[in-house]
Structure formats: structure tokens, C-alpha cells
Design an enzyme around this catalytic site. Structure first.
Site, PDB file in Angstrom:
ATOM      1  N   CYS A 124      13.399  11.037   7.503  1.00 13.65           N
ATOM      2  CA  CYS A 124      13.167  10.695   8.906  1.00 13.65           C
ATOM      3  C   CYS A 124      14.422  10.850   9.749  1.00 13.65           C
ATOM      4  CB  CYS A 124      12.642   9.269   9.003  1.00 13.65           C
ATOM      5  SG  CYS A 124      13.663   8.048   8.145  1.00 13.65           S
TER       6      CYS A 124
ATOM      7  N   GLU B 137       9.016   1.911  11.460  1.00 13.95           N
ATOM      8  CA  GLU B 137      10.011   2.993  11.517  1.00 13.95           C
ATOM      9  C   GLU B 137       9.233   4.293  11.438  1.00 13.95           C
ATOM     10  OE1 GLU B 137      11.864   6.097  10.298  1.00 13.95           O
ATOM     11  OE2 GLU B 137      12.144   4.954   8.450  1.00 13.95           O
TER      12      GLU B 137
ATOM     13  N   LYS C 235       0.862  -1.175   0.000  1.00  5.48           N
ATOM     14  CA  LYS C 235       0.000   0.000   0.000  1.00  5.48           C
ATOM     15  C   LYS C 235       0.900   1.228   0.000  1.00  5.48           C
ATOM     16  CE  LYS C 235      -1.788   3.055   1.951  1.00  5.48           C
ATOM     17  NZ  LYS C 235      -1.796   4.542   1.639  1.00  5.48           N
TER      18      LYS C 235
END
Length: 519
Positions: A300, A266, A191
Site C-alpha cells: 500500500c 487503512e 476474517k
């Protein structure tokens, strides 16, 4: 005479863009069961350029059913590791052969600078090569009790893996999950992020051409609260690997709990870069500029809090701000561009809100809004705030854009307290020439990954993940193999069976109950 920014803000549309983006289920491109679609925006113009199928529960059900058939009845989980490895190497070959095209589409869809998108496409190929090699080379544990027992570990694929990926560097991060999931014999439902479905739509053709059997790879587009949630809640998806925001991770954790799914997540970060007075300032400035402004700041592991020892603080801030002002903002397709357009107007609005908040929390020394020459599009000038107190929102909260907060410290203890004083714990960067300090600080900082005198240079054999609000579990190297496999312990008795005996006919006959364990 050089061009002005306005003269090079054209955004060429790549040739052969799809008329619509569909799901890929059981080897076929299909629309949603209910016919639903959503718009996908070009980040430079913020205009829709394509419609994508909007997945819902019925579409996820179809995809999971196809993946489960391929797992239960198909050849993929039963191939030898070497046979799967050959297929994954062909995937890498195909990605490398089309890296320019992949980068062109990724740049158009995400706003990432073309040179950085090209690097991410090549990294995607390397991810497949790495796991193709690792699954063949892996050695599992065996333990002997001489003459008594042999024990060994047998790895087995788990089933249907649900992979939910983010919109920053989407193609590469999809490969980071697809490669180990497929290498270990699982089937998958991917997805991708709704902001950036374009490059994900290429996986079906690549994997099919490489020889991945029908039904092994399935893709459902759609919103996280619809398609993503249906995948997380599906009873026949035992594994979920997710990369994204911490709040979304909390929802996934709660919704997966009733099914006791395996989770690898994560999540967000607000990583510190700690610069001591004895550091190589030129190297530290270069690395921290790159660390927060590359990939448009949408990364990130960005070192978005820079903590600087006071004796060099003023010099660092001056030099850092001057260099940040020289970072080239431009159209994503231009090879001179270092910061392109943010991915979506919703995200652009969020970053701009934080910049306005920062004006009252710190001293603005660079950037601060839309760059000159870019009246439209999701462009943000590299923005630097100095003298930011640790209670400030721009110090505590993940912005995920080209915005950095710089804060002074006086002692090593204060630096550690500042570094650890947020809810996140993904990465940390330490700049010092004191070897003792470097190692002791690295061990004390709350971070899943630490770089000493380096920017974010990854070794794919090492674990990737965070602590606190930055994640659950680790992937990378053997940790990925662990996540995507059952580890079954097999115990073999050598010689005669050694069993205590219950229920003897003669109660006066001695038993073996007091015999020591054969280990």
C-alpha cells in the site's frame, strides 16, 4: 553454467499442507454451517491446492457469540496488563521459533519471495513484542485542581473486535491487528483475505499454545461480500479494523454506520517519491526501486509515482530503467528471487491491463509484460514508464503491482501540485539535501506518513494511516491502544461538594449559581 529461469521454475509443495482449511470458532476447527467451500490457488501454477471453508452469516454469528462469551464471562479482559503481556511474549517466541516454516507457507500461498516472507514473519513477532511491552508501560493522563478535584483516565477494553485483513503480507498484517486488540483485553473475530488463508490458519495453534483462553480468538474464512460483510454488519461487533481497497472501505463505512461502530481503515495508495536535483541519486534510485518492486509491488505504501526534477530527469530515468531490468524475477521459494509471482490470476490480469493502458500513456523503458522464461504463472517483469502525464490513469490509479510511473517537474510548487494531485494520501518520500525544503515540503504534502531521504522504515511507536481516500483513523503505538479501548474520564471531588442548589425552600436565600466553575 548458470540456470535459466525456466530451469528453476519448479514450485516445491511444502510438506504437511492441510487437506482443507477450516474456521476456528470457540477453540475448535469447524466447517461452515452450510458446508460451503472455496478453492485456494497456488500463485505459481494457478492451480487449486486446497479448499477452505466459505464463511457466511451463520458462521460469523457463531464466532461472534463465542467471542462475546469470552469477553463477558472469561478471564482475558480481567487480567492485569502484565499477565496479558506475558502471553503475548510467548506468542512472539512461538512465531520466532517457527519463522522459517511460516515463511515457507506464506511464500507458497502468496507468491512473495522467500527472503521477504521471512522478514515479514519476524516482523509479526516484533509486533507482538511491541504491544506486549506497550500495554504494560502505558501511562494515562491525570489532571489535578489542587485541593479541589482530581481527574484521571481509565482505559477499558471495548468488546469483540472484527479484524479484516488483506492478502499482501497477510501473516504480518494479521499480527498488526491481533497484537493490540488482544493486548488491550478485547476478544476478536479475524476474517483473512480469501486469496491467502493458509498462514492465517496457523494463528489458532500459536495463540492456544501461548495460553490465550478459549473463545478469545476466532477466525472465519470466506469472501468479503459474505463473511466480511456479515462481520461488519453484526450488532455485537463494536469495532472494525480493515486494511484493503478504498472502494471496499467505502462499503464498510456505509454498512457499519447504522451501528455507529468504531472504524479504523487503512486503504489504498498512490504514493509519490519526489527526487530533487540535489538528492543523492544512487540512494534515491536504490530506495525507489525497492519501494515499488519489493513485496512484488503489492504494497500500500509503494512509491509508485516518481517525480524527478528536470535537470537530473534523463539521468535518473536511464539509471532507474537499467537497474529495474536487473531486478531478479523468479520462483518465490528461490532465495535469489527479488520479485516473485503475483498473488492470484485475477490480480495478475488487472496489473497486465494497466500495463497495456500505460503503453499509450507513457514511454515504456523497462519490462512491459511477462518476463522471459516464465510461460506460466502470475509473473510480471518490473515495469517502468517514463514521461507520464499527471492525467494518465497509471499516474492516478492504484495498480498494486511492480509498475512505476516517472514524471518530470521544474519547480518545487509544481512538484507539490503533482504529489497532491491524486485522490490518495497514504505515504510520500522526499529526496533532497536541502533541509529547509525537506521539512516544508513534508508539511505541505497530502500524506499520512512522509519519509525524508529514506525508504519505508517504520517506527512502531508512530501513527500509521492516511488522508483523503487512503484511510480513516490511525493505528500504531498509542493510537492502536486508543482505538481498542474506551477512555473513561473519572472525576473526584476533594473536600466538600461544590454544587449549585436548585429548589431552596426560601426563595430569598442566596444561591451559588454565580460561583465560578471549580476548574
Amino acid at each position: 553454467m548458470s540456470e535459466t529461469p525456466a530451469e528453476r521454475t519448479g514450485h516445491p509443495r511444502p510438506p504437511d499442507l492441510p487437506e482443507r482449511i477450516q474456521h476456528h470458532i470457540d477453540g475448535r476447527a469447524v466447517d461452515s454451517v452450510d458446508g460451503g467451500t472455496f478453492e485456494v490457488l497456488d500463485p505459481v501454477t494457478n492451480e487449486p491446492y486446497v479448499h477452505a471453508a466459505a464463511g457466511a452469516t451463520a458462521d460469523v454469528d457463531r464466532a461472534v457469540a463465542a467471542a462475546r462469551r469470552a469477553f463477558d464471562d472469561g478471564p482475558w479482559p480481567r487480567l492485569l496488563p502484565r499477565e496479558r503481556s506475558r502471553v503475548l511474549h510467548r506468542v512472539a517466541d512461538l512465531v520466532e521459533a517457527s519463522d522459517s516454516r511460516l515463511a515457507e507457507l506464506e511464500t507458497f500461498d502468496t507468491g512473495l519471495p522467500i527472503t521477504q516472507a521471512l522478514g515479514q514473519a519476524r516482523r509479526a513477532a516484533e509486533n507482538f513484542r511491541f504491544f506486549a511491552d506497550l500495554v504494560v508501560a502505558q501511562a494515562d493522563d491525570a489532571f489535578k485542581v489542587p485541593g479541589r478535584q482530581l481527574n484521571y483516565v481509565n482505559r477499558k477494553p471495548i468488546g469483540v473486535a472484527g479484524l479484516i485483513t488483506p492478502w499482501n503480507t497477510p501473516f504480518m498484517l494479521e499480527s498488526w491487528k491481533l497484537a493490540p486488540a488482544l493486548a488491550t483485553g478485547n476478544t476478536v473475530v479475524l476474517k483473512p483475505a480469501e486469496f491467502t488463508p493458509l498462514s492465517a490458519s496457523l494463528w489458532a495453534g500459536i495463540l492456544d499454545e501461548a495460553g490465550v483462553p478459549t473463545g478469545v480468538f476466532n477466525l472465519v474464512n470466506g469472501l468479503g461480500e459474505d463473511a466480511g460483510d456479515a462481520l461488519v454488519r453484526h450488532p455485537h461487533v463494536p469495532l472494525i479494523s480493515f486494511t484493503g481497497e478504498s472502494r471496499t472501505g467505502q462499503l464498510i463505512f456505509a454498512n457499519a454506520a447504522p451501528h455507529l461502530k468504531g472504524l479504523s481503515m487503512e486503504l489504498g495508495g498512490k504514493s509519490p517519491a519526489v527526487v530533487f536535483a540535489d538528492a543523492d541519486l544512487a540512494a534515491a534510485i536504490d530506495a525507489t526501486i525497492f519501494g515499488v518492486f519489493s513485496l512484488n509491488g503489492e504494497r500500500c505504501t509503494a512509491g509508485s509515482r516518481i517525480l524527478v526534477e528536470r535537470p537530473v530527469y534523463d539521468e535518473f530515468v536511464d539509471r532507474y530503467a537499467a537497474q529495474a531490468r536487473r531486478v531478479v524475477v523468479g520462483p518465490p521459494h528461490d532465495p535469489r528471487t527479488e520479485v516473485g509471482a503475483l498473488v492470484h490470476p485475477e490480480h495478475y490480469a488487472k496489473v497486465m491491463r494497466y500495463i497495456e493502458i500505460g503503453r499509450s500513456e507513457g514511454r515504456l523503458v523497462a519490462g512491459g509484460g511477462r518476463p522471459d522464461g516464465f510461460p506460466t504463472g502470475s509473473y510480471v517483469a518490473p515495469t517502468v514508464f517514463a514521461d507520464v502525464p499527471p492525467e494518465a490513469r497509471i499516474f492516478q490509479e492504484e495498480i498494486f503491482g511492480p509498475v512505476v510511473a516517472i514524471t518530470p517537474f521544474d519547480t518545487e510548487e509544481e512538484a507539490l501540485a503533482l504529489a497532491n494531485g491524486v485522490r490518495y494520501g497514504l505515504a510520500a518520500y522526499v529526496w533532497t539535501n536541502d533541509l529547509r525544503r525537506a521539512h516544508t515540503f513534508a508539511q505541505a504534502v497530502d500524506a499520512g506518513m512522509v519519509w525524508l531521504n529514506s525508504n519505508n522504515v517504520r517506527d512502531l511507536r508512530t501513527p500509521f494511516g492516511g488522508v483523503k481516500a487512503s484511510g480513516l483513523g490511525h493505528e500504531g503505538g498509542y493510537r492502536s491502544i486508543d482505538f481498542y479501548t474506551h477512555q473513561q474520564a473519572v472525576h473526584i471531588t476533594l473536600g466538600g461538594a461544590h454544587n449549585p442548589t436548585f429548589g431552596r425552600a426560601d426563595p430569598h436565600e442566596p444561591t451559588d449559581l454565580d460561583d465560578p466553575d471549580p476548574r
